[in-house]
Scaffold this motif. Structure first.
Motif, PDB file in Angstrom:
ATOM      1  N   ARG A 180      12.277   8.976 -14.442  1.00 49.54           N
ATOM      2  CA  ARG A 180      12.700   8.536 -13.106  1.00 49.54           C
ATOM      3  C   ARG A 180      11.473   8.389 -12.214  1.00 49.54           C
ATOM      4  O   ARG A 180      10.680   9.317 -12.066  1.00 49.54           O
ATOM      5  CB  ARG A 180      13.699   9.510 -12.492  1.00 49.54           C
ATOM      6  N   SER A 181      11.357   7.226 -11.647  1.00 48.81           N
ATOM      7  CA  SER A 181      10.234   6.884 -10.786  1.00 48.81           C
ATOM      8  C   SER A 181      10.767   6.519  -9.406  1.00 48.81           C
ATOM      9  O   SER A 181      11.957   6.269  -9.249  1.00 48.81           O
ATOM     10  CB  SER A 181       9.473   5.700 -11.390  1.00 48.81           C
ATOM     11  N   PRO A 182       9.896   6.459  -8.410  1.00 45.85           N
ATOM     12  CA  PRO A 182      10.382   6.125  -7.074  1.00 45.85           C
ATOM     13  C   PRO A 182      10.923   4.701  -6.955  1.00 45.85           C
ATOM     14  O   PRO A 182      11.770   4.434  -6.109  1.00 45.85           O
ATOM     15  CB  PRO A 182       9.158   6.305  -6.172  1.00 45.85           C
ATOM     16  N   LYS A 228     -10.151   7.842 -14.394  1.00 49.30           N
ATOM     17  CA  LYS A 228     -11.122   6.757 -14.592  1.00 49.30           C
ATOM     18  C   LYS A 228     -10.774   5.492 -13.807  1.00 49.30           C
ATOM     19  O   LYS A 228     -11.485   4.495 -13.900  1.00 49.30           O
ATOM     20  CB  LYS A 228     -11.207   6.400 -16.081  1.00 49.30           C
ATOM     21  N   LYS A 229      -9.662   5.546 -13.064  1.00 51.69           N
ATOM     22  CA  LYS A 229      -9.204   4.395 -12.265  1.00 51.69           C
ATOM     23  C   LYS A 229      -9.005   3.145 -13.122  1.00 51.69           C
ATOM     24  O   LYS A 229      -9.382   2.040 -12.744  1.00 51.69           O
ATOM     25  CB  LYS A 229     -10.155   4.131 -11.103  1.00 51.69           C
ATOM     26  N   GLN A 230      -8.367   3.341 -14.291  1.00 50.51           N
ATOM     27  CA  GLN A 230      -8.103   2.245 -15.216  1.00 50.51           C
ATOM     28  C   GLN A 230      -6.655   1.762 -15.149  1.00 50.51           C
ATOM     29  O   GLN A 230      -6.211   1.014 -16.001  1.00 50.51           O
ATOM     30  CB  GLN A 230      -8.418   2.683 -16.648  1.00 50.51           C
ATOM     31  N   ILE A 231      -5.938   2.188 -14.108  1.00 50.67           N
ATOM     32  CA  ILE A 231      -4.548   1.768 -13.931  1.00 50.67           C
ATOM     33  C   ILE A 231      -4.516   0.642 -12.902  1.00 50.67           C
ATOM     34  O   ILE A 231      -5.043   0.774 -11.799  1.00 50.67           O
ATOM     35  CB  ILE A 231      -3.653   2.929 -13.448  1.00 50.67           C
ATOM     36  N   ARG A 232      -3.897  -0.440 -13.274  1.00 55.59           N
ATOM     37  CA  ARG A 232      -3.690  -1.561 -12.339  1.00 55.59           C
ATOM     38  C   ARG A 232      -2.285  -1.405 -11.762  1.00 55.59           C
ATOM     39  O   ARG A 232      -1.301  -1.322 -12.497  1.00 55.59           O
ATOM     40  CB  ARG A 232      -3.825  -2.887 -13.082  1.00 55.59           C
ATOM     41  N   TYR A 233      -2.191  -1.351 -10.443  1.00 53.82           N
ATOM     42  CA  TYR A 233      -0.915  -1.268  -9.746  1.00 53.82           C
ATOM     43  C   TYR A 233      -0.588  -2.650  -9.202  1.00 53.82           C
ATOM     44  O   TYR A 233      -1.359  -3.212  -8.418  1.00 53.82           O
ATOM     45  CB  TYR A 233      -0.991  -0.286  -8.573  1.00 53.82           C
ATOM     46  N   VAL A 234       0.558  -3.195  -9.600  1.00 58.15           N
ATOM     47  CA  VAL A 234       0.991  -4.508  -9.139  1.00 58.15           C
ATOM     48  C   VAL A 234       2.364  -4.334  -8.505  1.00 58.15           C
ATOM     49  O   VAL A 234       3.301  -3.887  -9.164  1.00 58.15           O
ATOM     50  CB  VAL A 234       1.085  -5.508 -10.317  1.00 58.15           C
ATOM     51  N   GLU A 265       0.836  -1.205   0.000  1.00 56.80           N
ATOM     52  CA  GLU A 265       0.000   0.000   0.000  1.00 56.80           C
ATOM     53  C   GLU A 265       0.867   1.250   0.000  1.00 56.80           C
ATOM     54  O   GLU A 265       0.583   2.216  -0.704  1.00 56.80           O
ATOM     55  CB  GLU A 265      -0.933   0.016   1.216  1.00 56.80           C
ATOM     56  N   ASN A 266       1.937   1.234   0.789  1.00 58.41           N
ATOM     57  CA  ASN A 266       2.846   2.369   0.859  1.00 58.41           C
ATOM     58  C   ASN A 266       3.564   2.574  -0.472  1.00 58.41           C
ATOM     59  O   ASN A 266       3.703   3.708  -0.948  1.00 58.41           O
ATOM     60  CB  ASN A 266       3.855   2.173   1.996  1.00 58.41           C
ATOM     61  N   ILE A 267       4.018   1.495  -1.075  1.00 63.52           N
ATOM     62  CA  ILE A 267       4.700   1.577  -2.367  1.00 63.52           C
ATOM     63  C   ILE A 267       3.748   2.134  -3.427  1.00 63.52           C
ATOM     64  O   ILE A 267       4.125   2.997  -4.231  1.00 63.52           O
ATOM     65  CB  ILE A 267       5.259   0.189  -2.770  1.00 63.52           C
ATOM     66  N   ILE A 268       2.514   1.671  -3.415  1.00 58.81           N
ATOM     67  CA  ILE A 268       1.515   2.177  -4.369  1.00 58.81           C
ATOM     68  C   ILE A 268       1.228   3.651  -4.102  1.00 58.81           C
ATOM     69  O   ILE A 268       1.129   4.451  -5.039  1.00 58.81           O
ATOM     70  CB  ILE A 268       0.237   1.317  -4.331  1.00 58.81           C
ATOM     71  N   ALA A 269       1.113   4.041  -2.839  1.00 59.88           N
ATOM     72  CA  ALA A 269       0.850   5.444  -2.500  1.00 59.88           C
ATOM     73  C   ALA A 269       1.987   6.350  -2.980  1.00 59.88           C
ATOM     74  O   ALA A 269       1.743   7.432  -3.538  1.00 59.88           O
ATOM     75  CB  ALA A 269       0.642   5.602  -0.996  1.00 59.88           C
ATOM     76  N   ILE A 270       3.216   5.918  -2.786  1.00 62.24           N
ATOM     77  CA  ILE A 270       4.372   6.706  -3.244  1.00 62.24           C
ATOM     78  C   ILE A 270       4.373   6.787  -4.773  1.00 62.24           C
ATOM     79  O   ILE A 270       4.636   7.845  -5.348  1.00 62.24           O
ATOM     80  CB  ILE A 270       5.677   6.101  -2.694  1.00 62.24           C
ATOM     81  N   THR A 271       4.072   5.680  -5.422  1.00 62.16           N
ATOM     82  CA  THR A 271       4.013   5.666  -6.882  1.00 62.16           C
ATOM     83  C   THR A 271       2.894   6.564  -7.379  1.00 62.16           C
ATOM     84  O   THR A 271       3.062   7.322  -8.348  1.00 62.16           O
ATOM     85  CB  THR A 271       3.825   4.219  -7.393  1.00 62.16           C
ATOM     86  N   THR A 273      -4.224  -0.037 -18.458  1.00 57.28           N
ATOM     87  CA  THR A 273      -2.775  -0.049 -18.363  1.00 57.28           C
ATOM     88  C   THR A 273      -2.353  -0.628 -17.020  1.00 57.28           C
ATOM     89  O   THR A 273      -3.131  -0.598 -16.065  1.00 57.28           O
ATOM     90  CB  THR A 273      -2.220   1.390 -18.570  1.00 57.28           C
ATOM     91  N   THR A 274      -1.153  -1.164 -16.957  1.00 54.98           N
ATOM     92  CA  THR A 274      -0.653  -1.774 -15.718  1.00 54.98           C
ATOM     93  C   THR A 274       0.734  -1.236 -15.397  1.00 54.98           C
ATOM     94  O   THR A 274       1.585  -1.132 -16.279  1.00 54.98           O
ATOM     95  CB  THR A 274      -0.569  -3.316 -15.876  1.00 54.98           C
ATOM     96  N   LEU A 275       0.937  -0.924 -14.126  1.00 54.75           N
ATOM     97  CA  LEU A 275       2.266  -0.585 -13.619  1.00 54.75           C
ATOM     98  C   LEU A 275       2.736  -1.742 -12.756  1.00 54.75           C
ATOM     99  O   LEU A 275       2.138  -2.041 -11.722  1.00 54.75           O
ATOM    100  CB  LEU A 275       2.223   0.690 -12.773  1.00 54.75           C
ATOM    101  N   ILE A 276       3.783  -2.427 -13.218  1.00 57.77           N
ATOM    102  CA  ILE A 276       4.413  -3.473 -12.411  1.00 57.77           C
ATOM    103  C   ILE A 276       5.567  -2.802 -11.671  1.00 57.77           C
ATOM    104  O   ILE A 276       6.571  -2.429 -12.281  1.00 57.77           O
ATOM    105  CB  ILE A 276       4.940  -4.643 -13.260  1.00 57.77           C
ATOM    106  N   ILE A 277       5.406  -2.651 -10.389  1.00 56.53           N
ATOM    107  CA  ILE A 277       6.406  -2.006  -9.543  1.00 56.53           C
ATOM    108  C   ILE A 277       7.220  -3.125  -8.894  1.00 56.53           C
ATOM    109  O   ILE A 277       6.652  -4.009  -8.252  1.00 56.53           O
ATOM    110  CB  ILE A 277       5.720  -1.139  -8.472  1.00 56.53           C
ATOM    111  N   HIS A 278       8.529  -3.090  -9.102  1.00 54.63           N
ATOM    112  CA  HIS A 278       9.374  -4.179  -8.577  1.00 54.63           C
ATOM    113  C   HIS A 278      10.535  -3.599  -7.769  1.00 54.63           C
ATOM    114  O   HIS A 278      11.646  -3.464  -8.256  1.00 54.63           O
ATOM    115  CB  HIS A 278       9.849  -5.113  -9.699  1.00 54.63           C
ATOM    116  N   PRO A 279      10.257  -3.275  -6.511  1.00 53.91           N
ATOM    117  CA  PRO A 279      11.263  -2.601  -5.688  1.00 53.91           C
ATOM    118  C   PRO A 279      12.433  -3.465  -5.235  1.00 53.91           C
ATOM    119  O   PRO A 279      13.440  -2.925  -4.770  1.00 53.91           O
ATOM    120  CB  PRO A 279      10.451  -2.122  -4.474  1.00 53.91           C
TER     121      PRO A 279
END
Length: 185
Positions: A134-136, A37-43, A8-14, A74-80
């Protein structure tokens, strides 16, 4: 699967980065509509190796292509936890694009790249223009080609986005970029 507090924190920062930089600076004029439109999937991937991230990528490509665009465009795959070094990440992009071909999704999905150390070819590491990508956290942005084509057709100066972004970043400067994310803002 429930989302952990860390996720949740990673998604909030993103999301903060998306709202303040990508949308707020209009670095991508197409991002606001899918965000609103809330059409972004955060993974948030817990992958800690390139192979594990590749598995996540395959799963998410299949998920996105099967989903209705009106629900998930669209999807954002966040891989910290993996590919935190930009050169390793950049090398992985070749594999990611091969996966698109193997799944026969080239021409249907494209992968945009964002990383905390992003560096365009022939730029210095501290060049402010690198900050457009550059992204977080390291992330892979999966976009539907049809949606990109539709957005580009609706935007009269799509070819000028890159040049406008360079000018925006040069005007903003590093201090301005840092101010976007200060605790006071």
């Amino acid at each position: 699967m429930p989302v952990s507090r860390d996720d949740e924190n990673i998604i909030a920062i993103t999301n903060k980065w998306l709202e303040r930089a990508v949308i707020g600076l209009n670095l991508c004029p197409f991002a606001k509509a899918v965000h609103v439109k809330k059409q972004i999937r955060y993974v948030v991937s817990d992958a800690d190796t390139a192979d594990a991230l590749c598995e996540t990528l395959v799963e998410e490509l299949k998920f996105l292509i099967a989903a209705e665009a009106e629900a998930i465009d669209t999807t954002l795959i966040i891989h910290p936890h993996t590919l935190t070094d930009f050169l390793d990440y950049n090398d992985f992009l070749d594999l990611a694009n091969r996966v698109l071909v193997e799944l026969r999704l080239d021409g249907e999905i494209q992968i945009a790249s964002f990383h905390p150390q992003y560096q365009f070819a022939n730029t210095a590491p501290d060049d402010i223009t690198n900050f457009t990508n550059r992204s977080p956290y390291p992330m892979l942005h999966l976009l539907r080609e049809a949606s990109v084509e539709k957005a580009v057709a609706a935007f009269s100066d799509a070819a000028m986005i890159y040049e406008k972004n360079i000018a925006t970043m040069q005007t903003l400067g590093l201090a301005g970029w840092e101010a976007l994310f200060s605790p006071d803002s």
